[in-house]
Design an enzyme around this catalytic site. Structure first.
Site, PDB file in Angstrom:
ATOM      1  N   ASP A   3       0.592  -3.607  -2.910  1.00 29.96           N
ATOM      2  CA  ASP A   3       0.361  -3.314  -1.697  1.00 29.96           C
ATOM      3  C   ASP A   3       1.500  -4.707  -1.249  1.00 29.96           C
ATOM      4  O   ASP A   3       0.386  -4.999  -1.551  1.00 29.96           O
ATOM      5  CB  ASP A   3      -0.468  -2.817  -0.864  1.00 29.96           C
ATOM      6  N   HIS A   4       2.480  -4.476  -0.813  1.00 30.52           N
ATOM      7  CA  HIS A   4       2.745  -6.054  -0.932  1.00 30.52           C
ATOM      8  C   HIS A   4       2.591  -6.605   0.328  1.00 30.52           C
ATOM      9  O   HIS A   4       2.949  -7.802   0.393  1.00 30.52           O
ATOM     10  CB  HIS A   4       4.631  -5.818  -0.868  1.00 30.52           C
ATOM     11  N   HIS A  25      -1.775  -0.403   4.245  1.00 24.99           N
ATOM     12  CA  HIS A  25      -1.450  -2.089   4.647  1.00 24.99           C
ATOM     13  C   HIS A  25      -2.802  -2.707   5.896  1.00 24.99           C
ATOM     14  O   HIS A  25      -3.171  -3.597   5.650  1.00 24.99           O
ATOM     15  CB  HIS A  25       0.078  -2.341   5.723  1.00 24.99           C
TER      16      HIS A  25
END
Length: 510
Positions: free
Chosen positions: A184-185, A247
């Site tokens: 998950d960037h 996120h």
């Protein structure tokens, strides 16, 4: 820094956009920063028919994502990096035998001494994850009797709880959980990681980080763009699935979690899971209707340009009720956060591109001095994740002159002030962590499932209940007009500007 073992990175779906746009630039910067091991090879593979040279041209020499960086280095330097990249055609289908791929991996391993340490990066649709894992297993490429093996998968991690569980079970047939890295960037951003340091390394914050001193917490994720060319995908997903479930709940877990025993990856991930499991799940329809709000942007004029409404976007159903704005109020059922409301919103076509968390502290029980602005008299800790990354504290000071009138002042810190610090891009940090076997910033299976357990009932209600309303909001504004009503008492959302200290609340309409 921890030494990185010799290894090979095998990228599935290497002909796609992500490889050229994010992965290869990240690897190039790691190479430039001397973070890669001496014996390191990248093998791209997909259904496209390319030679090694054609692949190298596509992702390096002719890539628009690397042009400015390549000019800064000598031809010899770029050549040495490029020679680490190879390509293997996978064939017509991902379901076909991987014997040719296995042979190429074995050859490169022998030729370049990567010691049978392999990372498999799946830049493919999730529907292919289990298929690829199965084929790798059948070729003996998942065994760790000689060298370690890791697999990185991109979000989305499922479409709902059931599909997330099925996805995890499919991967676990062929890989141990310790081998699986769900990327998950957002967790690769320095400011997200700094949430942990801000909380647990500062005695001015940690003693106050509870229901006794915090009134409420709000998190905003806003984007100025619409759905762009992703209308077909987005109409089946929506803001709650696309951003909130992954996120934003990751950010929530870092704000909510208890102090880990130490900085070990599993200790931190254990506490994140406990935090997500402590979120009060809303199962009653009336509860969901009262505590959630969804909206959809409509046609407007922004900065003199006409902007299409969501239903006019390519690939979107003209009668779609899919949300481009989602706001949720919820509570955390544990001692630390009992009774403290959390407000989280995410949206497209907002006035500002921004992600930030705001901690609102309670006002003193006895107000000795009068405030110039009673609606903004609470102390705030604002943690800006993007852009203008930094931390802002808002506190009361005396207005110069006669009397004791109070107004808010700012105390701020910016990451850009750290001239000596080399701030890594999110993909650089996450790739390097995977190479080192550090899973701290990667989501664990039970973490993903805990997030879906909270979101699933809301999605089900929004889909099935005829009482759910989708409110329209003009593109370029801060969402539906009634969105502030979700926040109790005199408070509304903090509508930030491009700069950390901006708080105008203006909408961009002309």
């Amino acid at each position: 820094m921890k030494k990185v073992a010799n290894q090979m990175l095998v990228i599935f779906g290497a002909s796609g956009d992500l490889t050229a746009r994010k992965l290869v630039p990240a690897l190039y910067n790691l190479y430039k920063g001397e973070h890669l091991p001496e014996n390191f090879v990248v093998l791209g593979t997909s259904r496209s028919d390319m030679t090694d040279e054609e692949f190298r041209k596509k992702v390096v020499a002719e890539s628009s994502f690397l042009q400015s960086q390549l000019k800064e280095q000598s031809e010899d330097f770029v050549k040495k990096f490029t020679e680490k990249l190879f390509y293997q055609d996978l064939g017509k289908r991902y379901t076909d035998s991987y014997d040719k791929l296995a042979n190429r991996i074995a050859y490169l391993n022998e030729e370049f001494g990567t010691e049978e340490n392999y990372i498999f990066y799946l830049s493919t649709p999730p529907s292919l994850y289990e298929t690829i894992a199965k084929n790798l297993c059948e070729e003996g490429l998942t065994k760790e009797d000689r060298g370690w093996k890791r697999i990185i998968v991109e979000k989305p991690f499922g479409y709902d709880l059931a599909s997330a569980k099925a996805l995890n079970e499919g991967l676990h047939h062929y890989f141990e959980e310790s081998q699986v890295y769900r990327i998950d960037h957002y967790l690769g951003k320095e400011t997200v990681q700094n949430l942990l340091v801000t909380r647990f390394s500062n005695s001015i914050f940690e003693p106050l980080w509870n229901r006794n001193y915090i009134h409420h917490v709000e998190i905003t994720n806003a984007e100025t763009v619409g759905v762009e060319k992703r209308g077909g995908y987005y109409d089946k997903s929506g803001a709650l699935r696309d951003m909130f479930q992954s996120h934003l709940l990751q950010i929530v877990s870092l704000l909510v979690m208890e102090p880990p025993i130490n900085s070990n990856a599993e200790e931190i991930r254990d506490e994140k899971v406990k935090a997500l499991k402590s979120l009060r799940i809303m199962k009653d329809e009336d509860d969901i209707l009262e505590n959630t709000l969804r909206g959809q942007y409509v046609e407007s004029t922004v900065s003199g340009k006409k902007v299409k409404g969501y239903r006019q976007e390519d690939g979107v159903d003209p009668d779609s009720t899919t949300e481009t704005y989602a706001a949720v109020r919820f509570f955390v059922d544990n001692w630390r956060w009992k009774g403290v409301p959390f407000y989280v919103r995410t949206a497209k076509r907002m006035p500002t591109k921004v992600t930030e968390a705001v901690i609102h502290f309670k006002t003193p029980h006895h107000q000795v001095f009068s405030s110039q602005d009673v609606y903004r008299q609470d102390n705030k800790l604002i943690i800006r994740i993007q852009p203008d990354e930094g931390i802002l504290i808002k506190f009361g000071v005396k207005v110069p002159g006669l009397g004791f009138h109070v107004e808010q002042a700012n105390m701020d810190f910016y990451y850009s002030d750290l001239d000596s610090a080399q701030v890594m891009d999110a993909y650089e940090r996450l790739l390097l962590d995977a190479m080192q076997g550090d899973s701290t910033l990667y989501a664990r299976a039970d973490e993903v499932e805990a997030a879906w357990e909270f979101v699933d009932p809301i999605l089900k209600c929004w889909k099935e209940s005829d009482k759910v309303t989708t409110y329209g909001y003009a593109a370029g504004t801060w969402g539906p007009k009634n969105s502030d009503e979700l926040i109790e008492e005199k408070f509304g959302w903090r509508n930030p500007g491009d700069l950390l200290t901006d708080e105008s609340g203006f909408c961009i309409l002309s």
